[in-house]
Design an enzyme around this catalytic site. Structure first.
Site, mmCIF file in Angstrom:
data_model
loop_
_atom_site.group_PDB
_atom_site.id
_atom_site.type_symbol
_atom_site.label_atom_id
_atom_site.label_comp_id
_atom_site.label_asym_id
_atom_site.label_seq_id
_atom_site.Cartn_x
_atom_site.Cartn_y
_atom_site.Cartn_z
ATOM 1 N N ASP A 227 35.160 39.613 35.939
ATOM 2 C CA ASP A 227 36.505 40.431 36.395
ATOM 3 C C ASP A 227 36.149 42.011 36.679
ATOM 4 O O ASP A 227 37.179 42.734 36.317
ATOM 5 C CB ASP A 227 37.226 40.358 34.987
ATOM 6 N N ALA A 228 35.001 42.397 37.093
ATOM 7 C CA ALA A 228 34.721 43.504 37.088
ATOM 8 C C ALA A 228 35.286 43.743 38.844
ATOM 9 O O ALA A 228 35.833 42.830 39.612
ATOM 10 C CB ALA A 228 33.566 43.929 37.397
#
Lengths: 613, 383
Positions: A227-228
């Site tokens: 989720d970066a």
């Protein structure tokens, strides 16, 4: 329909606002009569009449109930007809009129139990009593922020709705003259290309809180794992995700009993608690900072002195010396910025009031949080130079690269539709409707995309930014509305080696504002014990915390006294001719001994040799 | 008779557990292990066994607590039922808490009855299950009247139910006459019991007593379920009564068990209870799909049973009976422990982990241990 009012007459209790007011022999007739009066506007339309499961009639007019409007249905036909709608369009009829004529009824939670509400006209039967004005009104303001929300998993909509509340945007248009204690403002807020009817209703276009990002669903060197997000540096330099943080500080010239007053001034060096001269360097002659000065943490914004806390001390020669206290307002630790505005005013008590507004422009950095409207949140993991970022055939470089793993398990199909919708809207130069249940059909958008020369599935041929080679896979790329959320690293980053301690326990303080440490808690302690890291544990819990050396009387086992000036120690109980040993212990333990003593427990320490650790 | 293996053990001065020795002997007997290789294998076994041992100073207690506690947080409230029956058995986290709290009675007491070979048929299992189920007067009463004029209780019997439960009016009569003596009489299908005193309150009290009168079956067993597992018929009961079920003909007393661990302790003693603690904990964890090493569970069970009676984990059990005042005070009821300790003049030797952390000393675990090893050498030199 279970609590439909029964036909047979049975005497029932009648309550008004929860208070028993009497009984009625024919509840059905009573309710019908009351509702008739309401539809004639003799009783207020905001009064609700409900028949509950226990066979009681409730008439409710309390304040604070949630009401919602529903179209009344009679014999399977809506009472609000096309005719009425025409009249409204022409301006011959108003909302108030429709309500007062009983075409639309306000329902509260209690009366809703007696209704059968249809979602739309195709669903209507003779049993229905009401119909939704539009299906999307079953969602609230926040949920209606999410476009194509009927294609998303419910939990993701909840998440998206909640996060939209944390988005930074253009929250008002008079922000320049406001003095909010703390506020974020997005500098180049855009209205979403894919919007909903719910957004139009709350004037979202005028107070937007996000920007339309060109998003490619592609991995990028592992920098968008878990989720970066990977963001294009050139986009940031063009002003993407840029925001300003405002904080206002205030000081007041208080009046104290006895004629003493606070003074806003540049404090004199004689003042108690005077800080270094450097801190006051930005202050003008009036003791207030000048606008547009660049300030850092602990710089003084408003110089102020207060009268001494206790009565004046009379010195030796009968002279009373004024020891005013320093009580200036300084920039919070870890913050800084540029002085935007200084505001001079008067408080309610008629005292002089100074407010200083500080501005801190913020360019997105690694660690700042962004989210789409579908509960897809992430923090920036890497900022790529544009020349290294992948590009499409036409030379488009995405603003943001989203990891493909974010999609399947979360099932946010709405975001995929928004991606296509955003692309269509950007190419055609129009807004796309993404209202729940009635948004633009996927097929139409795909067709339009094809008309613009794209593939209908939104995928494009992509070239590697570093090697220039064509990527084997085609990449899904389009325009998504992303919000910058108010959680930014500069507000949270923190470190401490030495610092302030609590007075009572001498342990380090907690919290960022107090320059505190991070607690090594009970469970963390258990982990160190489990690993057998005895020395590390002792270091964390003693050496780096509240270690003290206490003189202990070997005879009575209590804390003795050490006189530093004379370098000699004695026991207050056993006198001077006893052995006194200095023992290393945690200050909290010394405190425990003291507290036990106050409980009339004699905690005698028996001292012995222990290996030199 | 000493075997080859035992000889070898003596020769090598090996310290191996019985189970390993037996396994080696079996392998040797079966011929899979040749005599000439025994020495080599022995060396390897000793090596592996030595490696598997816990190092001195390892914090096994904390490890056990963490190893059970962490998976425990993932336990769901999902409960598995006995297929298609109304039997409700506590499972998952509530059951785990129940076990470690050493409750006097479990929330859902239950017995698992195994049958002997002769009784391992569908009909016999069913007959046995029926005979186990407790029958009280309330089960066979069609209606009950309190006759305040004659101070007696009149009960209409439900003949069908009576038959179903394998009772005849004659049997019923004898049981009742035994209990209520001359006050009771049976006339056709009505049972009449007179109150000993002609007082209304006595009659009211008598009502409850009569309804709960035990007629047949095993006291406490309210419900039975028969299930076939593999090839064996098993009877599960709701309610437990181990001493009585052991006297029933046809059950296998070696396998029959209850989930009431305190009852096991009463009937079979502490060793059996410890075993059941381990088994119940293992089963509960297994049901929830969690993998916890046996050694952690056995350590906790050992701690609970160490002084001959099951002690709970918590204030009233292990934590409340620690040797150190500071350790007890740091857990719960701080003031109570401190005051008591001062009244009795207790001395805290600072031997445990918690005490040393409070005082601010190195704990006697892991890297804090070496000092101890030095002392043993000191003893040797004195000799």
């Amino acid at each position: 329909m279970k609590s439909q009012i029964p036909d047979e007459t049975k005497t029932c209790d009648v309550y008004c606002n929860g208070k028993f007011i009497g009984t009625h022999e024919k509840p059905k007739e009573l309710i019908e009569e009351l509702k008739k009066l309401r539809s004639q506007n003799i009783i207020s339309p905001e009064v609700c009449i409900a028949y509950d499961k226990k066979g009681k009639v409730h008439i409710v007019s309390d304040a604070g109930r949630l009401l919602r409007p529903l179209i009344k249905i009679k014999n399977g036909q809506p009472m609000l007809t096309e005719e009425h709608l025409e009249k409204i369009k022409k301006g011959e009829m108003t909302w108030a009129e429709i309500v007062s004529r009983g075409l639309i009824e306000y329902m509260d939670a209690a009366e809703e139990e007696n209704t059968l509400v249809a979602l739309n006209e195709t669903e209507l039967t003779n049993q229905h009593t009401h119909m939704e004005i539009n299906p999307f009104v079953i969602f609230g303001i926040c949920a209606n922020v999410v476009p194509f929300l009927n294609h998303n998993m419910a939990t993701r909509v909840t998440l998206g709705a909640n996060m939209s509340k944390q988005g930074i945007g253009m929250y008002c248009s008079n922000y320049g003259i406001r003095a909010d204690t703390q506020r974020h403002l997005l500098t180049y807020a855009q209205k979403p290309i894919v919007k909903t009817k719910g957004l139009d209703m709350v004037n979202y276009d005028k107070r937007p809180s996000g920007q339309n990002f060109v998003v490619a669903v592609i991995a990028h060197g592992g920098y968008n794992m878990q989720d970066a997000l990977v963001i294009n540096k050139a986009s940031l330099e063009r002003g993407l995700g840029r925001s300003v943080f405002f904080r206002s500080y205030k000081a007041e010239e208080r009046k104290y009993p006895g004629g003493q007053v606070d003074l806003i001034e540049v404090p004199d060096k004689e003042v108690r608690g005077y800080r270094s001269e450097e801190c006051y360097r930005y202050l003008g002659d009036d003791g207030i900072i000048e606008p547009e000065s660049i300030v850092g943490e602990d710089d003084i914004l408003i110089g102020k002195t207060s009268p001494p806390r206790f009565l004046e001390v009379i010195e030796e020669f009968g002279m009373s010396v004024k020891h005013r206290r320093e009580s200036s307002v300084n920039v919070r630790t870890g913050e800084g910025g540029i002085i935007e505005k200084v505001l001079l005013s008067e408080s309610l008590d008629g005292d002089k009031l100074v407010k200083v507004k500080m501005r801190d422009p913020r360019i997105p950095t690694v660690g700042d949080k962004f989210a789409s409207r579908h509960g897809q949140k992430g923090v920036i993991g890497f900022i790529v130079p544009q020349e290294d970022a992948p590009f499409t055939e036409s030379g488009i470089v995405p603003d943001l690269m989203l990891n493909p793993h974010a999609i399947p398990s979360r099932m946010t199909v709405g975001q995929l539709l928004e991606t296509i919708g955003g692309k269509v809207g950007a190419m055609s130069g129009r807004m796309i409707d993404g209202t729940a249940f009635s948004g633009e059909p996927e097929a139409d958008m795909r067709k339009e995309l094809e008309a613009h020369g794209f593939k209908s599935n939104g995928k494009e041929v992509i070239y590697d930014g570093i090697t220039g080679e064509r990527l084997e896979a085609e990449i899904f790329i389009g325009v998504v509305y992303y919000q910058k959320l108010k959680h930014m690293v500069v507000d949270k980053i923190r470190a401490r080696s030495r610092g302030p301690v609590q007075i009572l326990t001498r342990q380090p303080t907690a919290g960022k504002a107090r320059e505190g440490g991070l607690r090594l808690g009970e469970m963390e302690k258990d982990c160190l014990v489990g690993h057998g890291a005895a020395l590390l544990l002792k270091e964390r819990l003693l050496d780096e915390s509240d270690k003290t050396t206490v003189p202990i009387c070997t005879q009575c086992g209590l804390v003795a006294v050490y006189d530093k000036f004379r370098d000699y120690s004695y026991c207050t109980i056993c006198g001077e001719n006893v052995d006194i040993t200095f023992v290393e212990m945690s200050y909290a333990f010394k405190l425990l001994l003291d507290e036990m003593k106050s409980l009339c427990i004699y905690p005698k320490l028996l001292l012995g040799e222990k290996g030199g650790l | 008779m000493t075997t080859e293996v035992q000889k070898m053990i003596e020769e090598k001065n090996a310290d191996l557990p019985l189970i390993v020795i037996k396994k080696l002997e079996k392998k040797l007997e079966s011929g899979k292990l040749k005599k000439k290789d025994l020495g080599k294998v022995m060396d390897r076994v000793m090596d592996v066994y030595e490696k598997a041992k816990i190092e001195p100073g390892e914090g096994v207690g904390v490890l056990a607590a963490q190893s059970i506690g962490e998976p425990g947080t993932q336990m769901m409230m999902r409960t598995k039922h006995y297929a298609g029956t109304a039997m409700d058995v506590t499972k998952g986290l509530p059951r785990l808490i129940e076990i470690f709290d050493a409750r006097r009675t479990p929330k859902t007491p239950m017995m698992t009855v195994h049958l002997t070979k002769e009784y391992n048929t569908a009909e016999k299992a069913e007959a046995l299950a029926h005979s186990i189920k407790e029958t009280q007067i309330r089960h066979i009463a069609k209606s009950l009247k309190l006759d305040f004029l004659k101070y007696r209780i009149v009960i209409d019997l439900n003949k069908e139910e009576l038959k179903k439960r394998g009772l005849t009016p004659k049997v019923l009569e004898t049981i009742i006459k035994e209990k209520f003596e001359k006050q009771a009489s049976l006339e056709k299908d009505t049972l009449i019991i007179k109150a000993p005193k002609k007082v209304a309150s006595v009659l009211q009290k008598l009502r409850g007593e009569v309804l709960k009168t035990h007629l047949s079956g095993i006291k406490g067993v309210t419900y039975v379920v028969i299930q076939k597992e593999d090839r064996n018929y098993m009877v599960y009961t709701q309610g437990t009564n181990l001493p009585d079920i052991l006297n029933v003909k046809g059950i296998d007393p070696k396998k029959t068990k209850t989930n009431d661990i305190k009852e096991i302790e009463r009937v079979f003693g502490i060793e059996a209870a410890r075993h059941m603690l381990v088994e119940e904990t293992k089963d509960t964890l297994k049901d929830a799909g969690l993998v916890v090493d046996y050694r952690h569970v056995s350590l906790v069970s050992d701690a609970m049973c160490a002084d001959g009676a099951i002690k709970a984990i918590g204030r009233h059990g292990i934590s409340g009976s620690k040797a150190s005042v500071l350790a007890r005070a740091s857990f719960e009821e701080t003031v109570k422990h401190l005051l008591k300790a001062s009244a009795y003049g207790e001395v805290d030797g600072l031997k445990g982990v918690v005490e040393n952390i409070i005082v601010g000393q190195v704990i006697a675990l892991g890297t804090g241990v070496p000092e101890l090893i030095m002392k043993t050498e000191e003893k040797k030199s004195k000799k």
